[in-house]
Design an enzyme around this catalytic site. Structure first.
Site, short mmCIF file in Angstrom:
data_model
loop_
_atom_site.label_atom_id
_atom_site.label_comp_id
_atom_site.label_asym_id
_atom_site.label_seq_id
_atom_site.Cartn_x
_atom_site.Cartn_y
_atom_site.Cartn_z
CD GLN A 1 20.78 -28.60 0.58
OE1 GLN A 1 19.70 -29.07 0.27
NE2 GLN A 1 21.23 -28.60 1.81
CG PHE A 2 27.28 -25.52 -2.31
CD1 PHE A 2 28.45 -25.66 -1.57
CD2 PHE A 2 26.45 -24.45 -2.04
CE1 PHE A 2 28.77 -24.75 -0.57
CE2 PHE A 2 26.75 -23.54 -1.05
CZ PHE A 2 27.91 -23.68 -0.30
CB THR A 3 25.48 -27.60 1.93
OG1 THR A 3 24.07 -27.80 1.81
CG2 THR A 3 25.80 -26.11 1.91
#
Length: 146
Positions: A78-80
């Site tokens: 989850q890059f966010t």
């Protein structure tokens, strides 16, 4: 590297309506790779994910780890999670590793966890739009850094 972990009684991840990973009791870990993360961070994060004591012992205290309980581990990229949210009304993703670097790092973390935690490491699908279902146990949620 960051991991947002949640103690769960069950969790699953689907892509295009198809389940790609599922666990019973254990940890759901949302994982973000940051620029420059390397083997040291991947090894330390795996150690923390498997050894962080968030499960109750006989006295009801958080004194047991995933390694102790043999529970499942669901790793989801989850890059966010690595977004810079300090100013403005829109997140900046300059603090997240570029996709190729992030995928290499995520895959390395998965490989280390699978080597060290045989009972079960499940994953989402890197770069895909995923739908995650979970039953948070507690709720118990922590943000881990290596």
């Amino acid at each position: 590297m960051l991991s947002l972990i949640q103690r769960v009684t069950q969790a699953s991840v689907s892509v295009d309506g198809q389940a790609v990973g599922s666990i019973g009791p254990g940890l759901l870990a949302l994982v973000a790779v940051e620029p420059g993360d390397g083997e040291t961070q991947f090894l330390r994060m795996a150690e923390r994910l498997l050894g962080y004591r968030v499960f109750a012992d006989e006295a009801g205290k958080m004194n047991r780890s995933l390694a102790d309980t043999g529970g499942g581990l669901l790793l989801v990229s989850q890059f966010t999670l690595a977004a810079d949210t300090r100013s403005g009304m829109r997140p900046s993703f300059t603090t997240a590793a570029p996709p190729e670097e992030a995928e290499r790092g995520y895959n390395r973390l998965v490989a280390i966890c699978r080597e060290k935690h045989l009972p079960g490491v499940e994953t989402g699908r890197f770069g895909a739009h995923m739908v995650i279902s979970l039953v948070n146990d507690g709720p118990v949620t922590f943000l881990l850094r290596p």
